[in-house]
Design a protein around this motif. Structure first.
Motif, PDB file in Angstrom:
ATOM      1  N   LEU A  56       1.000  -1.127  -0.038  1.00  0.00           N
ATOM      2  CA  LEU A  56       0.097  -0.124   0.166  1.00  0.00           C
ATOM      3  C   LEU A  56       1.038   1.420   0.482  1.00  0.00           C
ATOM      4  O   LEU A  56       0.675   1.995  -0.744  1.00  0.00           O
ATOM      5  CB  LEU A  56      -0.926   0.314   1.183  1.00  0.00           C
ATOM      6  CG  LEU A  56      -1.921  -1.016   1.114  1.00  0.00           C
ATOM      7  CD1 LEU A  56      -3.263  -1.008   2.480  1.00  0.00           C
ATOM      8  CD2 LEU A  56      -3.042  -0.236   0.123  1.00  0.00           C
ATOM      9  N   ALA A  57       2.200   1.134   1.050  1.00  0.00           N
ATOM     10  CA  ALA A  57       2.825   2.618   1.207  1.00  0.00           C
ATOM     11  C   ALA A  57       3.826   2.662  -0.530  1.00  0.00           C
ATOM     12  O   ALA A  57       2.921   3.979  -0.626  1.00  0.00           O
ATOM     13  CB  ALA A  57       4.004   2.559   1.722  1.00  0.00           C
ATOM     14  N   ASN A  62       3.113   5.786  -5.522  1.00  0.00           N
ATOM     15  CA  ASN A  62       3.200   5.826  -7.157  1.00  0.00           C
ATOM     16  C   ASN A  62       1.969   7.348  -7.382  1.00  0.00           C
ATOM     17  O   ASN A  62       2.121   7.556  -8.531  1.00  0.00           O
ATOM     18  CB  ASN A  62       3.124   4.463  -7.445  1.00  0.00           C
ATOM     19  CG  ASN A  62       4.473   4.545  -8.047  1.00  0.00           C
ATOM     20  OD1 ASN A  62       5.731   4.731  -7.275  1.00  0.00           O
ATOM     21  ND2 ASN A  62       3.843   2.742  -7.324  1.00  0.00           N
ATOM     22  N   ASP A  63       1.597   6.998  -6.162  1.00  0.00           N
ATOM     23  CA  ASP A  63      -0.022   7.485  -7.105  1.00  0.00           C
ATOM     24  C   ASP A  63      -0.458   8.998  -6.674  1.00  0.00           C
ATOM     25  O   ASP A  63      -0.179  10.115  -7.202  1.00  0.00           O
ATOM     26  CB  ASP A  63      -1.358   6.974  -6.731  1.00  0.00           C
ATOM     27  CG  ASP A  63      -2.452   7.255  -6.203  1.00  0.00           C
ATOM     28  OD1 ASP A  63      -2.579   8.213  -7.673  1.00  0.00           O
ATOM     29  OD2 ASP A  63      -3.460   7.411  -5.761  1.00  0.00           O
ATOM     30  N   ILE A  92      10.739   4.504   1.439  1.00  0.00           N
ATOM     31  CA  ILE A  92      10.565   4.971   0.096  1.00  0.00           C
ATOM     32  C   ILE A  92      11.139   5.859   0.887  1.00  0.00           C
ATOM     33  O   ILE A  92      11.835   6.546  -1.230  1.00  0.00           O
ATOM     34  CB  ILE A  92       9.141   4.722  -0.693  1.00  0.00           C
ATOM     35  CG1 ILE A  92       8.871   3.019  -0.121  1.00  0.00           C
ATOM     36  CG2 ILE A  92       8.875   5.208  -1.298  1.00  0.00           C
ATOM     37  CD1 ILE A  92       7.471   2.871  -0.341  1.00  0.00           C
ATOM     38  N   SER A  93      10.868   7.313   0.655  1.00  0.00           N
ATOM     39  CA  SER A  93      11.411   8.844   0.950  1.00  0.00           C
ATOM     40  C   SER A  93      12.700   8.577   1.041  1.00  0.00           C
ATOM     41  O   SER A  93      13.939   9.143   0.313  1.00  0.00           O
ATOM     42  CB  SER A  93      10.602   9.691   1.832  1.00  0.00           C
ATOM     43  OG  SER A  93      11.396  11.141   1.254  1.00  0.00           O
TER      44      SER A  93
END
Length: 225
Positions: A56-57, A62-63, A92-93
């Motif tokens: 989900l992350a 991506n969104d 992710i960041s």
């Protein structure tokens, strides 16, 4: 997950758990023994929750892109999902070329007593959303049932004109009482069952349970208020 399951790819419903999914026997997992007899079965093991939250992350990043985000965590049931989701977003960041600033705020809603939905959503605590004006907001919720609670919350927030609002919910229940609300990001779509664990509670009990489980009638009676 093993057993019968509908395909969920790209349908926005997350991992769809069918009505006839038997779940897992409790003896296959560790769980607090003070809940012995209070649970029927494990519906979603903790490890599956962890993996789904990581995906989900990635979908969220991506969104919405690499933009600053205010995460609005719906307490109390959403705190573990929110903490795990935010940690994945931060990872992710950290591993990208663009830093994403994430501020986490909290709102507490009360919509259940025992296993029954209350007539109206009750906001307990901070309901001043003025700081959300012009911001990118990600609401993190534990369970969407009828959808009325979330629609009410969204209505209050939209008055302050945020730049963007997205909703991520760990669970969405398939219920005939649903008004059709669908989160932007869904972990699991489940049957219309009262589930506990992974911070989801029944009158403040079962938050210390890592797996998402179906509560037994004995458990409901034992902890009824």
């Amino acid at each position: 997950m093993a057993g019968k399951r509908e395909e969920a790819r790209d349908n926005g419903r997350g991992v769809v758990i069918s009505d006839d999914w038997p779940g897992y026997h409790l003896d296959l997992f560790t769980y607090p023994q003070h809940y012995y007899g209070d649970l029927n079965r494990v519906l979603i093991p903790h490890g599956v929750i962890v993996d789904r939250t990581e995906k989900l992350a990635k979908d969220i990043m991506n969104d919405i892109g690499y933009c600053d985000i205010i995460v609005l965590c719906v307490l109390k049931g959403g705190y573990k999902f929110c903490a795990d989701l935010v940690e994945n977003l931060k990872n992710i960041s950290r591993n990208s070329d663009t830093f994403v600033s994430m501020k986490v705020d909290f709102i507490r809603l009360k919509s259940y007593q025992n296993d029954q939905a209350l007539g109206d959503m009750q906001i307990v605590g901070g309901d001043d959303f003025s700081e959300l004006a012009g911001k990118n907001v990600l609401i993190v919720e534990d369970v969407v049932g009828t959808g009325r609670t979330m629609k009410s919350l969204l209505g209050k927030i939209k008055k302050y004109k945020p730049n963007m609002i997205k909703v991520a919910s760990l669970l969405v229940k398939r219920t005939p009482r649903s008004d059709g609300f669908q989160p932007d990001y869904t972990g699991f779509e489940i049957p219309d069952l009262f589930v506990v664990g992974y911070a989801l509670d029944y009158n403040e009990y079962f938050r210390d349970l890592n797996h998402i489980c179906v509560i037994s009638e004995q458990g409901k009676e034992k902890y009824r208020v």
